[in-house]
Enzyme design. Structure first.
Site, PDB file in Angstrom:
ATOM      1  N   LYS A   1       6.240 -13.897  -3.759  1.00 14.00           N
ATOM      2  CA  LYS A   1       5.250 -14.020  -2.679  1.00 14.00           C
ATOM      3  C   LYS A   1       4.537 -12.682  -2.456  1.00 14.00           C
ATOM      4  O   LYS A   1       5.008 -11.634  -2.912  1.00 14.00           O
ATOM      5  CB  LYS A   1       5.938 -14.504  -1.403  1.00 14.00           C
ATOM      6  CG  LYS A   1       6.968 -13.539  -0.866  1.00 14.00           C
ATOM      7  CD  LYS A   1       7.819 -14.213   0.221  1.00 14.00           C
ATOM      8  CE  LYS A   1       8.826 -13.217   0.765  1.00 14.00           C
ATOM      9  NZ  LYS A   1       9.858 -13.892   1.571  1.00 14.00           N
TER      10      LYS A   1
ATOM     11  N   TYR B   1      -6.410  14.505  12.633  1.00 12.20           N
ATOM     12  CA  TYR B   1      -6.800  13.770  13.840  1.00 12.20           C
ATOM     13  C   TYR B   1      -5.734  13.882  14.909  1.00 12.20           C
ATOM     14  O   TYR B   1      -4.541  13.820  14.616  1.00 12.20           O
ATOM     15  CB  TYR B   1      -6.994  12.283  13.518  1.00 12.20           C
ATOM     16  CG  TYR B   1      -8.258  11.961  12.758  1.00 12.20           C
ATOM     17  CD1 TYR B   1      -9.514  12.224  13.303  1.00 12.20           C
ATOM     18  CD2 TYR B   1      -8.189  11.360  11.513  1.00 12.20           C
ATOM     19  CE1 TYR B   1     -10.672  11.902  12.609  1.00 12.20           C
ATOM     20  CE2 TYR B   1      -9.339  11.033  10.807  1.00 12.20           C
ATOM     21  CZ  TYR B   1     -10.575  11.310  11.368  1.00 12.20           C
ATOM     22  OH  TYR B   1     -11.704  10.983  10.684  1.00 12.20           O
TER      23      TYR B   1
END
Ligand SMILES: *Cc1c(COP(=O)(O)O)cnc(C)c1O
Length: 356
Positions: free
Chosen positions: A35, A253
């Site tokens: 998956k 940041y």
């Protein structure tokens, strides 16, 4: 030149890790879980490297179609079964084995016109409380599936909530065994953690390993290397700029990191836009020129910074490993407060993939 980031998929490692699963599985058959684009490794690439599995477990009909179109003839287990009555025709077209986990699905099967025979899995909720029939309707579901003229075989299945943790599998396994004791049929329960930790009790007729095939450990107390697994994905990039900081200067940041002394930083072409976790804090391990160091400051979309103060040879163009060979993805994930599963399947489509 392209941006210097790439993910190498080590197909021989996938094959090797399946061998580790095979040794744990004994005589049980193996659904290799593919998956989420084979946990980020590429559906068809992984299916090829894992062709010694007995079948493949997926979620989406489009994945099933791609596998069949690529010439995969093995059984395919649909882990969420099917979603709408229209999907039932696809089960026949692609010869799929659906997991039946709800009364709604049973009703859709009863109303459908069958174009052949189906093998199905009946999912029992033994305590995970996500998908599956609980004590009140497991017999109802079993009887309906057994009585259905179009259904060949019914395998009893469950899924563990805490096979890797303190909870273990004992309580769920006991409840699963009690709930299914009246019914005759093959059994499937084990994910990677259960297969590695409790192979005798959990392997049943089919096991369902996922993460271990990709070379990561589901067990907090035992590393992938200790289990004998090899990393199947290495995420590499390079330093694209160097910064010299004085004590007191900030990085990135939000100014989340302040240099306490003079330091040299490498700016690496890798950020959350590539799938690297933004929540990885300063101090997350990273390899620069094969040497272990740490990230500093906040991860941005396209870049992150690493401390190269003690790696004098590091400069623009020096290779960086974010995870994989030489630096376990489990360790990076743990530093970022998550699991390797998330890092692997979050690899961004913009990262070029190279097979090795
Ligand atoms: C994803 C999944 C697995 C594989 O789990 P791992 O922890 O990756 O081994 C097995 N069974 C089911 C039902 C799953 O959804």
């Amino acid at each position: 030149m392209p941006r210097p980031i790439s993910a190498t998929i080590h197909t021989a490692a996938l094959t090797h890790n399946l061998g580790v699963a095979r040794a744990q599985a004994g005589a049980s058959r193996i659904w290799a879980v593919l998956k989420a684009n084979a946990y980020g490794h590429g559906l068809l690439r992984a299916a090829k490297a894992l062709q010694a599995a007995d079948g493949f477990a997926i979620l989406d009909f489009s994945e099933a179609e791609r596998l069949r179109e690529a010439g995969v003839h093995k059984p395919i287990l649909m882990l969420e079964g099917f979603y709408k009555a229209e999907d039932i025709a696809l089960l026949f077209r692609h010869r799929l084995t659906p997991v039946i986990h709800s009364i709604e699905q049973v009703e859709m099967l009863e109303k459908a016109s069958f174009d052949g025979k189906l093998d199905v899995y009946l999912k029992v909720n033994s305590g995970m409380n996500r998908l599956g029939f609980a004590v009140d309707n497991v017999r109802l579901a079993w009887n309906a599936l057994e009585a259905h003229a179009g259904i060949d075989s019914v395998t009893l299945m469950t899924h563990f909530a805490d096979a890797e943790g303190e909870g273990g599998v004992a309580a769920q396994l006991q409840w699963f065994n009690e709930l299914t004791q009246p019914f005759e049929g093959p059994r499937s329960a084990a994910n990677s953690a259960a297969l590695l930790r409790f192979p005798e009790e959990t392997r049943g007729d089919w096991v369902r390993p996922g993460i271990m095939l990709y070379g990561c450990s589901p067990l907090g107390f035992k590393s992938a290397a200790e289990i004998g697994l090899k990393p199947a994905m290495t995420l590499h990039s390079e330093i694209i700029a160097v910064q010299h900081l004085q004590a007191g200067e900030y990085v990135g940041y939000g100014r989340t990191y302040q240099a306490s002394q003079e330091m040299t930083l490498g700016v690496v072409a890798c950020g959350y836009g590539d799938g690297y976790p933004r929540h990885a804090p300063s101090g997350t391990p990273v390899l620069v020129a094969g040497e272990r160091t740490r990230t500093v400051g906040r991860v941005s979309m396209d870049k992150l910074s690493v401390d190269i103060s003690d790696i004098p040879e590091a400069y623009v163009g020096t290779p960086v490993t974010l995870w994989g060979e030489g630096l376990s993805c489990d360790e990076v994930a743990s530093a970022a407060g998550t699991v390797s599963y998330q890092l692997l399947c979050a690899l961004s489509p913009r990262v070029p993939v190279v097979e090795a």
